[in-house]
Design an enzyme around this catalytic site. Structure first.
Site, PDB file in Angstrom:
ATOM      1  N   GLY A  94     -15.550  20.679  17.248  1.00  0.00           N
ATOM      2  CA  GLY A  94     -15.476  19.946  15.982  1.00  0.00           C
ATOM      3  C   GLY A  94     -14.586  20.696  15.013  1.00  0.00           C
ATOM      4  N   GLY A  96     -13.871  23.054  12.800  1.00  0.00           N
ATOM      5  CA  GLY A  96     -14.544  24.262  12.313  1.00  0.00           C
ATOM      6  C   GLY A  96     -13.862  24.842  11.096  1.00  0.00           C
ATOM      7  N   ARG A  97     -12.654  24.361  10.842  1.00  0.00           N
ATOM      8  CA  ARG A  97     -11.953  24.881   9.660  1.00  0.00           C
ATOM      9  C   ARG A  97     -10.990  23.833   9.117  1.00  0.00           C
ATOM     10  NH1 ARG A  97      -7.293  28.805  11.710  1.00  0.00           N
ATOM     11  NH2 ARG A  97      -6.977  27.963  13.781  1.00  0.00           N
ATOM     12  N   LYS A 117      -6.282  22.152   6.746  1.00  0.00           N
ATOM     13  CA  LYS A 117      -6.664  23.079   7.818  1.00  0.00           C
ATOM     14  C   LYS A 117      -6.733  24.494   7.247  1.00  0.00           C
ATOM     15  CE  LYS A 117      -5.233  24.420  12.497  1.00  0.00           C
ATOM     16  NZ  LYS A 117      -4.293  24.130  13.589  1.00  0.00           N
ATOM     17  N   ASP A 256      -9.307  19.408  23.676  1.00  0.00           N
ATOM     18  CA  ASP A 256      -9.497  19.161  22.244  1.00  0.00           C
ATOM     19  C   ASP A 256      -8.169  19.251  21.501  1.00  0.00           C
ATOM     20  OD1 ASP A 256     -10.038  21.909  23.125  1.00  0.00           O
ATOM     21  OD2 ASP A 256     -10.112  22.381  20.994  1.00  0.00           O
ATOM     22  N   ASP A 266      -1.999  20.812  16.962  1.00  0.00           N
ATOM     23  CA  ASP A 266      -2.580  22.156  17.012  1.00  0.00           C
ATOM     24  C   ASP A 266      -1.619  23.201  17.553  1.00  0.00           C
ATOM     25  OD1 ASP A 266      -4.818  21.413  15.722  1.00  0.00           O
ATOM     26  OD2 ASP A 266      -6.190  21.578  17.423  1.00  0.00           O
TER      27      ASP A 266
HETATM   28  P1  AMP Z   1      -8.094  25.778  18.382  1.00  0.00           P
HETATM   29  O1  AMP Z   1      -8.022  26.667  19.582  1.00  0.00           O
HETATM   30  O2  AMP Z   1      -7.391  26.334  17.171  1.00  0.00           O
HETATM   31  O3  AMP Z   1      -7.658  24.391  18.687  1.00  0.00           O
HETATM   32  O4  AMP Z   1      -9.631  25.723  17.950  1.00  0.00           O
HETATM   33  C1  AMP Z   1     -10.675  25.483  18.831  1.00  0.00           C
HETATM   34  C2  AMP Z   1     -11.949  25.268  18.054  1.00  0.00           C
HETATM   35  O5  AMP Z   1     -12.301  26.424  17.314  1.00  0.00           O
HETATM   36  C3  AMP Z   1     -11.907  24.126  17.061  1.00  0.00           C
HETATM   37  O6  AMP Z   1     -13.147  23.480  17.063  1.00  0.00           O
HETATM   38  C4  AMP Z   1     -11.643  24.825  15.743  1.00  0.00           C
HETATM   39  O7  AMP Z   1     -12.133  24.087  14.650  1.00  0.00           O
HETATM   40  C5  AMP Z   1     -12.433  26.115  15.922  1.00  0.00           C
HETATM   41  N1  AMP Z   1     -11.864  27.219  15.135  1.00  0.00           N
HETATM   42  C6  AMP Z   1     -10.701  27.872  15.334  1.00  0.00           C
HETATM   43  N2  AMP Z   1     -10.532  28.833  14.415  1.00  0.00           N
HETATM   44  C7  AMP Z   1     -11.603  28.793  13.596  1.00  0.00           C
HETATM   45  C8  AMP Z   1     -12.031  29.535  12.443  1.00  0.00           C
HETATM   46  N3  AMP Z   1     -11.299  30.535  11.938  1.00  0.00           N
HETATM   47  N4  AMP Z   1     -13.214  29.196  11.887  1.00  0.00           N
HETATM   48  C9  AMP Z   1     -13.970  28.208  12.379  1.00  0.00           C
HETATM   49  N5  AMP Z   1     -13.634  27.479  13.452  1.00  0.00           N
HETATM   50  C10 AMP Z   1     -12.468  27.759  14.057  1.00  0.00           C
HETATM   51 MG    MG Z   2      -7.635  22.661  18.231  1.00  0.00          MG
END
Ligand code: AMP
Ligand code: MG
Length: 496
Positions: A94, A96-97, A117, A256, A266
């Site tokens: 989901g 997360g940020r 973001k 995702d 992303d």
């Molecule tokens: P990503 O690899 O950047 O596509 O992120 C994978 C998952 O990790 C997604 O659900 C993001 O929302 C979560 N995520 C990545 N970085 C952070 C962060 N600094 N804080 C919270 N959630 C994160």
């Molecule tokens: Mg992502």
């Protein structure tokens, strides 16, 4: 939270996701930041969105694009999704940020998401801080614009704001927030979230929403869900073929990070390849090379197979029959990809309507490029010089001169059969093959100056060049060359 709302500037939100997709998100607001400052604003994109740039110049822009002020009509929310990460299912991911502020209709009548973001924690942050550092925000900004200028479907950056606060990664870094525009943020992983919970009603609801928003043409098909899947397969096959034809490596093709719209999304440890090596993998966390350059096409199919699995109950009541139908649909990816790739690769060398023999010709060139470790981008661009009578620029890129000579002869004989003047073809080649890509060492240099010295000069120069990648400019030679050998291999870290 004492986040305040503002009535001005006016953004004409029309939030279909928030309105009709309850259960797919959690309403959320941004964290408080001490000194948000608007660092970048994308005027061209703002125009496309029907926004008045002047409205966002003041502190109001910084407040809106950091989530400190909620514009009238916005309905900020965090979307839920799951995803296969490096082959393993994480059933609960989901935003997360990130926060979806809402949707607007652009000047072409297309619905677009506006998302922040790096805006602070949400219920989906798990152990993360919900934040983003300036470097990765700038990289995503730059890469999205570079891809867009190359004509490749992508999310784009509308703004970047520095927060005035630090984020903690391996070191302390300046924090920032990216405002991102997307056709939507629906991912393969969004479907997986509900399928993993056996919530077929929600999978159907999501499919209906995605169909209406992205592929309304399939509504009349005899099996709309199958037709919908076919469209996603087509869009992704075309997208990944385009990546391959510019040497782009996404880096984290988790499910995702794969959109239903067919936009690139992303930008983490992504990069353009300099030296042509099919095994190139820049991401520091991808130790097995799962998402290496040459793996991208098959990974596309792997991800689409995960999407197909979520749709099975919608395809046919008889599970066996549904599996048979979707297996066939998934297997169509390969030909669609090959066709899209061949058309794109042939265009790069000035050929339209490519045949199987042309494919052999193209693969011969690729094989010489790999053996001689040539720069991926320069070779194609220098082919136009050959057609204008100057073989030297391309010759300097190869070691195998006799092989190159033979290939150039064969290629020119083939071009002659098209009955178009070589000057015309040369011009066409220059309109398709960029001279400027976001080269790793230049990206790194620009981010370093921005993050460590607060100096955006190099970033602005690079952004300007990659936003007009086909037009050669005087004095910009350094941007056309690969990294000096001492600085390779290059790695991007996922500390995004
Ligand atoms: P990503 O690899 O950047 O596509 O992120 C994978 C998952 O990790 C997604 O659900 C993001 O929302 C979560 N995520 C990545 N970085 C952070 C962060 N600094 N804080 C919270 N959630 C994160
Ligand atoms: Mg992502």
């Amino acid at each position: 939270m004492d986040t305040h709302s503002v009535a001005e500037p006016k953004i004409n939100f029309d939030n279909s996701f928030s309105r009709s997709m309850e259960g797919f998100y959690v309403p959320c607001v941004a964290a408080r930041f001490s000194a948000p400052k608007l660092t970048l604003f994308n005027h061209t994109l703002a125009k496309e969105l029907g926004l008045n740039a002047a409205d966002f110049k003041s502190d109001e822009g910084a407040a809106i694009f950091s989530g400190q002020a909620i514009p009238d009509g916005a309905a900020p929310l965090a979307q839920v999704y799951a995803g296969h990460q490096f082959g393993h299912l994480s059933p609960q991911l989901g935003d997360g940020r990130a926060l979806l502020l809402g949707e607007i209709t652009d000047t072409d009548g297309k619905r677009r998401d506006i998302q922040l973001k790096g805006s602070g924690p949400t219920p989906f942050s798990r152990n993360g801080d919900g934040l983003a550092a300036l470097g990765p925000v700038l990289r995503e900004y730059l890469m999205g614009e570079a891809m867009h200028a190359l004509g490749i479907p992508t999310t784009r950056a509308l703004a970047a704001v520095t927060t005035g606060d630090q984020v903690y990664r391996e070191t302390k870094l300046p924090g920032a927030i990216l405002t991102r525009i997307a056709a939507s943020h629906i991912r393969v992983g969004t479907f997986q979230y509900f399928a993993a919970r056996n919530d077929q009603d929600k999978v159907r609801q999501l499919s209906d929403y995605a169909i209406e928003r992205h592929y309304p043409g399939v509504q009349k098909a005899s099996n709309p869900y199958l037709a919908f899947f076919n469209e996603v397969v087509k869009a992704q096959a075309s997208l990944i073929a385009q990546w391959m034809n510019v040497g782009f490596i996404h880096g984290v093709m988790n499910t995702d990070n794969m959109t239903i719209s067919g936009e690139t999304i992303d930008y983490g440890p992504c990069a353009f390849m300099d030296v042509f090596n099919p095994e190139t993998c820049f991401s520091s966390i991808d130790t097995q090379g799962r998402y290496a350059f040459e793996q991208q096409p098959p990974i596309g199919q792997w991800n689409l197979t995960r999407l197909a699995e979520t749709l099975l109950p919608l395809i046919d009541e008889d599970e066996e029959k549904a599996v048979e139908i979707m297996t066939k649909a998934v297997n169509e990816y390969r030909d669609l990809y090959e066709d899209a790739w061949l058309t794109g690769a042939a265009a790069k060398i000035g050929l339209s309507s490519p045949s199987k023999e042309d494919q052999v010709l193209i693969l011969q060139l690729f094989s010489m490029m790999v053996s001689d470790a040539t720069d991926f981008t320069q070779v194609f661009r220098r082919l136009s010089d050959v057609l204008r009578g100057n073989c030297v620029p391309v010759q300097t890129l190869f070691k195998n001169q006799s092989g190159l000579k033979a290939w150039l002869n064969q290629w020119q004989s083939r071009l002659e059969t098209q009955h178009r003047s070589f000057t015309d073809v040369a011009d066409k080649i220059d309109r398709i093959n960029p001279i400027y890509i976001a080269r790793n060492h230049k990206v790194e240099e620009a981010l370093d100056a921005a993050v460590n010295d607060g100096d955006l000069t190099l970033f602005d120069d690079l952004l300007d060049l990659v936003s007009n990648p086909f037009t050669e400019r005087l004095g910009m030679d350094a941007y056309t060359r690969p990294a000096p050998e001492s600085t390779v291999p290059y790695q991007t870290f996922c500390g995004t």
